[in-house]
Design an enzyme around this catalytic site. Structure first.
Site, PDB file in Angstrom:
ATOM      1  N   SER A   6       4.591  -1.318   4.169  1.00 44.77           N
ATOM      2  CA  SER A   6       4.591  -2.927   4.630  1.00 44.77           C
ATOM      3  C   SER A   6       4.860  -3.917   3.432  1.00 44.77           C
ATOM      4  O   SER A   6       4.101  -3.663   2.504  1.00 44.77           O
ATOM      5  CB  SER A   6       3.494  -3.147   5.478  1.00 44.77           C
ATOM      6  OG  SER A   6       3.340  -2.208   6.631  1.00 44.77           O
ATOM      7  N   SER A  28       1.405   6.425   2.490  1.00 44.93           N
ATOM      8  CA  SER A  28       1.972   7.264   3.405  1.00 44.93           C
ATOM      9  C   SER A  28       3.256   7.775   2.756  1.00 44.93           C
ATOM     10  O   SER A  28       4.007   7.185   1.873  1.00 44.93           O
ATOM     11  CB  SER A  28       2.384   6.504   4.649  1.00 44.93           C
ATOM     12  OG  SER A  28       1.331   6.144   5.462  1.00 44.93           O
ATOM     13  N   GLN A  67       0.832  -1.095   0.164  1.00 45.17           N
ATOM     14  CA  GLN A  67      -0.014  -0.126   0.091  1.00 45.17           C
ATOM     15  C   GLN A  67       0.904   1.134   0.249  1.00 45.17           C
ATOM     16  O   GLN A  67       1.533   1.456   0.983  1.00 45.17           O
ATOM     17  CB  GLN A  67      -1.063   0.119   1.348  1.00 45.17           C
ATOM     18  CG  GLN A  67      -1.858   1.235   1.319  1.00 45.17           C
ATOM     19  CD  GLN A  67      -2.395   1.268   2.925  1.00 45.17           C
ATOM     20  OE1 GLN A  67      -1.720   0.997   3.707  1.00 45.17           O
ATOM     21  NE2 GLN A  67      -3.581   1.745   2.889  1.00 45.17           N
ATOM     22  N   GLY A  68       0.767   2.158  -1.029  1.00 47.97           N
ATOM     23  CA  GLY A  68       1.671   3.456  -1.104  1.00 47.97           C
ATOM     24  C   GLY A  68       0.748   4.458  -0.831  1.00 47.97           C
ATOM     25  O   GLY A  68       0.353   5.277  -1.689  1.00 47.97           O
ATOM     26  N   ASN A  88      -4.749   6.207  16.514  1.00 45.77           N
ATOM     27  CA  ASN A  88      -5.948   6.329  17.251  1.00 45.77           C
ATOM     28  C   ASN A  88      -6.520   7.759  17.574  1.00 45.77           C
ATOM     29  O   ASN A  88      -7.691   8.076  17.719  1.00 45.77           O
ATOM     30  CB  ASN A  88      -5.573   5.772  18.575  1.00 45.77           C
ATOM     31  CG  ASN A  88      -5.583   4.205  18.306  1.00 45.77           C
ATOM     32  OD1 ASN A  88      -5.697   3.562  17.154  1.00 45.77           O
ATOM     33  ND2 ASN A  88      -5.843   3.402  19.351  1.00 45.77           N
ATOM     34  N   GLU A  89      -5.463   8.683  17.618  1.00 47.06           N
ATOM     35  CA  GLU A  89      -5.943   9.993  17.656  1.00 47.06           C
ATOM     36  C   GLU A  89      -6.775  10.601  16.607  1.00 47.06           C
ATOM     37  O   GLU A  89      -8.056  11.234  16.852  1.00 47.06           O
ATOM     38  CB  GLU A  89      -4.644  11.295  17.723  1.00 47.06           C
ATOM     39  CG  GLU A  89      -3.793  11.026  19.035  1.00 47.06           C
ATOM     40  CD  GLU A  89      -2.671  10.079  18.975  1.00 47.06           C
ATOM     41  OE1 GLU A  89      -2.758   9.232  17.849  1.00 47.06           O
ATOM     42  OE2 GLU A  89      -2.044   9.721  19.912  1.00 47.06           O
ATOM     43  N   GLU A 135      -9.543  -1.418   5.324  1.00 46.65           N
ATOM     44  CA  GLU A 135      -8.279  -1.616   6.156  1.00 46.65           C
ATOM     45  C   GLU A 135      -8.630  -1.209   7.778  1.00 46.65           C
ATOM     46  O   GLU A 135      -8.214  -2.104   8.332  1.00 46.65           O
ATOM     47  CB  GLU A 135      -7.230  -0.499   5.764  1.00 46.65           C
ATOM     48  CG  GLU A 135      -6.020  -0.580   6.559  1.00 46.65           C
ATOM     49  CD  GLU A 135      -5.178   0.442   6.037  1.00 46.65           C
ATOM     50  OE1 GLU A 135      -5.342   1.391   5.149  1.00 46.65           O
ATOM     51  OE2 GLU A 135      -3.916   0.401   6.395  1.00 46.65           O
TER      52      GLU A 135
HETATM   53  C1  LIG Z   1       3.121  -1.048  11.485  1.00 48.45           C
HETATM   54  C2  LIG Z   1       2.560  -0.063  10.553  1.00 48.45           C
HETATM   55  C3  LIG Z   1       2.562  -0.427   9.371  1.00 48.45           C
HETATM   56  C4  LIG Z   1       2.295   0.531   8.162  1.00 48.45           C
HETATM   57  N1  LIG Z   1       2.094   0.036   6.892  1.00 48.45           N
HETATM   58  C5  LIG Z   1       1.939   1.014   5.904  1.00 48.45           C
HETATM   59  C6  LIG Z   1       1.751   0.509   4.585  1.00 48.45           C
HETATM   60  O1  LIG Z   1       1.810  -0.413   4.285  1.00 48.45           O
HETATM   61  N2  LIG Z   1       1.650   1.764   3.813  1.00 48.45           N
HETATM   62  C7  LIG Z   1       1.235   2.988   3.987  1.00 48.45           C
HETATM   63  O2  LIG Z   1       0.870   3.719   3.181  1.00 48.45           O
HETATM   64  N3  LIG Z   1       1.436   3.347   5.212  1.00 48.45           N
HETATM   65  C8  LIG Z   1       1.737   2.566   6.465  1.00 48.45           C
HETATM   66  N4  LIG Z   1       1.603   2.828   7.814  1.00 48.45           N
HETATM   67  C9  LIG Z   1       1.946   4.304   7.793  1.00 48.45           C
HETATM   68  C10 LIG Z   1       0.735   4.695   8.663  1.00 48.45           C
HETATM   69  O3  LIG Z   1      -0.407   4.792   7.883  1.00 48.45           O
HETATM   70  C11 LIG Z   1       1.252   6.371   9.016  1.00 48.45           C
HETATM   71  O4  LIG Z   1       2.125   6.086  10.071  1.00 48.45           O
HETATM   72  C12 LIG Z   1      -0.017   6.865   9.894  1.00 48.45           C
HETATM   73  O5  LIG Z   1      -1.121   7.243   9.101  1.00 48.45           O
HETATM   74  C13 LIG Z   1       0.345   7.944  10.856  1.00 48.45           C
HETATM   75  O6  LIG Z   1       1.064   8.873   9.529  1.00 48.45           O
HETATM   76  P1  LIG Z   1       2.426   9.695  10.137  1.00 48.45           P
HETATM   77  O7  LIG Z   1       3.519   8.467  10.600  1.00 48.45           O
HETATM   78  O8  LIG Z   1       2.823  10.381   9.231  1.00 48.45           O
HETATM   79  O9  LIG Z   1       2.224  10.449  11.453  1.00 48.45           O
HETATM   80  P2  LIG Z   1       1.788  12.105  11.647  1.00 48.45           P
HETATM   81  O10 LIG Z   1       0.678  12.105  10.733  1.00 48.45           O
HETATM   82  O11 LIG Z   1       2.976  12.812  11.299  1.00 48.45           O
HETATM   83  O12 LIG Z   1       1.414  11.996  13.175  1.00 48.45           O
HETATM   84  C14 LIG Z   1       1.993  12.425  14.025  1.00 48.45           C
HETATM   85  C15 LIG Z   1       1.330  12.579  15.446  1.00 48.45           C
HETATM   86  O13 LIG Z   1       0.559  13.538  15.466  1.00 48.45           O
HETATM   87  C16 LIG Z   1      -0.747  13.275  15.604  1.00 48.45           C
HETATM   88  N5  LIG Z   1      -1.794  13.909  15.028  1.00 48.45           N
HETATM   89  C17 LIG Z   1      -1.588  14.314  13.451  1.00 48.45           C
HETATM   90  N6  LIG Z   1      -2.739  15.151  12.894  1.00 48.45           N
HETATM   91  C18 LIG Z   1      -3.647  15.191  14.230  1.00 48.45           C
HETATM   92  C19 LIG Z   1      -4.876  15.748  14.039  1.00 48.45           C
HETATM   93  N7  LIG Z   1      -5.303  16.460  13.287  1.00 48.45           N
HETATM   94  N8  LIG Z   1      -5.386  15.809  15.449  1.00 48.45           N
HETATM   95  C20 LIG Z   1      -4.917  14.866  16.351  1.00 48.45           C
HETATM   96  N9  LIG Z   1      -3.515  14.133  16.324  1.00 48.45           N
HETATM   97  C21 LIG Z   1      -3.086  14.412  15.238  1.00 48.45           C
HETATM   98  C22 LIG Z   1      -0.914  11.599  15.065  1.00 48.45           C
HETATM   99  O14 LIG Z   1      -1.928  10.936  15.507  1.00 48.45           O
HETATM  100  C23 LIG Z   1       0.427  11.298  15.755  1.00 48.45           C
HETATM  101  O15 LIG Z   1       0.349  10.815  16.938  1.00 48.45           O
HETATM  102  C24 LIG Z   1       2.139   2.066   8.633  1.00 48.45           C
HETATM  103  C25 LIG Z   1       2.195   2.262   9.907  1.00 48.45           C
HETATM  104  C26 LIG Z   1       2.664   1.551  10.719  1.00 48.45           C
HETATM  105  C27 LIG Z   1       3.095   1.763  12.226  1.00 48.45           C
END
Ligand SMILES: Cc1cc2nc3c(=O)[nH]c(=O)nc-3n(C[C@H](O)[C@H](O)[C@H](O)COP(=O)(O)OP(=O)(O)OC[C@H]3O[C@@H](n4cnc5c(N)ncnc54)[C@H](O)[C@@H]3O)c2cc1C
Length: 401
Positions: free
Chosen positions: A167, A135, A132-133, A383-384, A250
């Protein structure tokens, strides 16, 4: 699932699935398997798990509810039973989780006839692994902020950009990919593709090593990668809507093509076994009231989740279609973390012994489970963000500023 709620055909299928799984459990893996599909790292693990998914598919336990013309079993309400039985049998997990839980259902809703025929069978059999692309470095929670661009060029699109946390990208043949096709509109400027990855010109996959030492994540770079227009899913500019379909699956709001197996069904059983095998100062942890209480608390939450899952299947008991699935994602991801923490507490100092140490309790399961558990509250949307969606869309609270 009680027999009373099953049709005679479903009952027959349940008995068949149970019998088949008892007779066809695979031989032990050639090397230790990770806890879930997203930590599959070696070719040996992949080959073993791919062969197992193929066998389950051939037996009708994967894709059971999909139309036969797309490689499915053509049944109704069989997949949930298969998933339950796969979990109950404690057999290995199915490897193609993105293909089964995200790509196949999204293609079924938004794909052309040709796309459904081409892509869905490989998702179900596991012969073609998907990733899945979505992020990007600046587009995680703010998913509409995609910067990876797709520019039309004849019958193709030229893709440039950088995806992250992908992943299974290291084994993937295909990716579900969101791109930016217009800078003028945030949401309507996105377009969704089914993108070739493995050995494709202009695509580089680079593993990222996790805290556990496993390399299940990747970065994926696109440098003038060509994607045929025939692999565009739905209309140009409809990417956001298509991505929402993927996220609905998902985040567990709908039954998928197949899942089950692995660790999912007896979450507290491992804790009970650990407590029975752990001794401190001549006392067994299973006799310690504090430990017993902690495990009991986990069992209560597990039962609550099971009952919520049953309730989600009865429309008349659901006040809002998204409430229970969103709530389950929140609860289950925190449940996994809390379980791992209780396991580490019970194992005590020995929980620091890693998987290669013969003295490690439960063959080193607990430190891995503990470190991996933190990903559960982040993956598929943090979860946020889930709480924001629940508050705004389900409870109708004012939007946060
Ligand atoms: C085990 C695992 C597998 C994954 N696999 C994939 C995959 O296969 N393909 C893929 O595309 N992605 C994948 N991901 C990525 C995942 O979808 C992102 O990590 C996730 O969406 C959070 O984005 P970020 O890491 O950019 O955090 P950010 O968006 O930068 O967030 C950082 C923190 O700020 C908080 N935050 C941000 N905005 C808000 C708001 N508006 N209100 C309150 N809090 C906020 C977030 O909750 C978090 O705690 C995976 C992640 C994990 C952990």
């Amino acid at each position: 699932m009680s027999k009373a709620v099953l049709t005679p055909e479903q009952q027959e299928f349940q008995e068949y699935a149970r019998r088949w799984l008892a007779e066809n459990a695979p031989p032990p893996p050639p090397e230790r398997l990770p806890i879930t599909a997203i930590e599959v790292m070696t070719v040996g693990q992949r080959d073993y798990l791919q062969a197992w998914q193929r066998k389950c598919y051939d037996a009708g336990l994967v894709g059971a509810d999909y139309p036969t013309e797309y490689g499915g079993g053509g049944h109704e309400g069989f997949q949930r039973i298969a998933n339950m039985e796969l979990g109950r049998a404690k057999v290995p997990f199915l490897i193609n989780i993105v293909g089964l839980n995200m790509a196949a259902p999204t293609i079924l809703v938004h794909g052309t006839e040709a796309q459904k025929e081409k892509f869905i069978p490989g998702c179900l059999s596991g012969d073609e692994i998907w990733c899945q692309g979505f992020s990007e470095p600046g587009a995680g929670s703010d998913m509409a902020n995609q910067q990876t661009s797709a520019v039309p060029d004849g019958d193709d699109w030229i893709v440039n950009g950088h995806k992250v946390w992908t992943s299974l990208g290291h084994f993937a043949k295909w990716m579900i990919l969101i791109t930016r096709t217009s800078k003028d509109h945030k949401y309507d400027g996105l377009t969704y593709f089914l993108c070739p990855i493995e050995g494709h010109d202009g695509v580089t996959v680079r593993p990222l090593v996790k805290i556990t030492g496993e390399a299940g994540f990747n970065e994926v770079f696109f440098e003038d990668a060509r994607v045929p227009d025939a692999y565009r899913l739905d209309d140009v500019g409809k990417g956001w809507t298509v991505a929402m379909t993927t996220l609905t699956y998902e985040r567990g709001a709908a039954e998928s093509a197949g899942s089950g197996g692995g660790e999912s069904v007896h979450p507290t059983q491992r804790l009970i076994e650990l407590a029975r095998d752990t001794w401190r100062d001549g006392e067994c942890a299973a006799d310690d009231p504090v430990t017993r209480d902690a495990i009991m608390q986990r069992a209560i939450v597990a039962e609550g989740m099971r009952q919520n899952g049953r309730r989600a299947r009865v429309e008349a008991l659901c006040d809002h279609p998204m409430r229970l699935p969103l709530q389950q994602k929140l609860t289950s991801s925190e449940f996994v973390q809390d379980n791992a923490r209780v396991g580490v507490d019970i194992a005590g100092a020995k929980s620091t012994l890693y998987k290669l140490d013969e003295r490690a309790p439960s063959k080193g399961y607990w430190p891995l489970a503990y470190m991996n558990s933190y990903g559960h509250t982040i993956a598929a949307g943090t979860n946020e963000i889930q709480r924001n969606i629940l508050g705004e869309r389900v409870l109708g609270l004012p939007k946060s500023k």
